[in-house]
Enzyme design. Structure first.
Site, PDB file in Angstrom:
ATOM      1  N   ASP A 179      -6.860  -1.612  -4.668  1.00  0.00           N
ATOM      2  CA  ASP A 179      -7.961  -1.171  -3.505  1.00  0.00           C
ATOM      3  C   ASP A 179      -8.850  -0.316  -4.281  1.00  0.00           C
ATOM      4  O   ASP A 179     -10.255  -0.147  -4.170  1.00  0.00           O
ATOM      5  CB  ASP A 179      -7.507  -0.584  -2.638  1.00  0.00           C
ATOM      6  CG  ASP A 179      -6.481  -1.583  -1.839  1.00  0.00           C
ATOM      7  OD1 ASP A 179      -6.866  -2.772  -1.937  1.00  0.00           O
ATOM      8  OD2 ASP A 179      -5.744  -1.289  -1.022  1.00  0.00           O
ATOM      9  N   ASP A 224       0.850  -1.119  -0.031  1.00  0.00           N
ATOM     10  CA  ASP A 224      -0.064  -0.065   0.263  1.00  0.00           C
ATOM     11  C   ASP A 224       0.863   1.274   0.028  1.00  0.00           C
ATOM     12  O   ASP A 224       1.931   1.095   0.528  1.00  0.00           O
ATOM     13  CB  ASP A 224      -0.810  -0.145   1.174  1.00  0.00           C
ATOM     14  CG  ASP A 224      -2.001  -1.212   1.297  1.00  0.00           C
ATOM     15  OD1 ASP A 224      -2.324  -1.314   0.206  1.00  0.00           O
ATOM     16  OD2 ASP A 224      -2.455  -1.414   2.175  1.00  0.00           O
TER      17      ASP A 224
END
EC number: 3.4.23.36
Length: 176
Positions: free
Chosen positions: A149, A131
């Site tokens: 995401d 991330d």
């Protein structure tokens, strides 16, 4: 006389739907490319300011969305890997069977599929998901996320729009 060209059964698919798989591949490539850039050009957990509400911050997510179950002891890696693999297979079958006139639903499924596979690649190859997008406002921080995401989120929003607003307008028997 029955139409010998009619496609029936579990493995029925329409060639026009391959474009939707192309959208999934595009989401995967963009996701993996941006994660590679973040992993090779950033220091772990060292924020790089971009805008007053946005940082690039390299983080490793061992759990699910928003680091859910990230400290559960390791079993979650296998659970989420298996779940993402199974859901991805189901989504490929669903996507390839979409009638030609549908647009929003296959785009939604393609984005969710691409995002799921993008994160699945990380889980299989790294044991965690990379991330790096960190959004915040003053002292309120949203959990870091990635392009996969974002694709899953956008796909889910489109799926909800299709389900609650567009499905009612479709004829009951839409042919490919």
């Amino acid at each position: 006389m029955p139409n010998s060209q009619a496609k029936k059964g579990l493995f029925q698919f329409y060639p026009h739907n391959l474009i939707w798989l192309g959208l999934s591949v595009l989401a995967i490539v963009l996701d993996q490319w941006t994660k590679w850039i973040a992993s090779t050009h950033m220091n772990y957990a060292d924020p790089v300011p971009v805008l007053p509400f946005l940082n690039w911050t390299l983080l490793h997510n061992y759990g699910a969305a928003f680091s859910f179950l990230s400290d559960a002891g390791g079993w979650q890696r296998y659970f989420f890997t298996s779940l993402a693999g199974l859901v991805s297979i189901l989504f490929v079958f669903w996507l390839l069977r979409m009638p030609k006139k549908m647009v929003v639903l296959p785009v939604a499924i393609a984005l969710i599929l691409g995002g799921a596979l993008g994160n699945l690649i990380d889980r299989i190859t790294l044991g965690y998901v990379v991330d790096f997008i960190h959004v915040y406002y003053q002292n309120h921080h949203f959990p870091a996320f990635n392009i996969a995401d974002s694709a899953i989120t956008l796909g889910t929003i489109l799926l909800l729009i299709d389900t609650f607003f567009l499905e009612k307008q479709r004829p009951k028997n839409s042919d490919a």
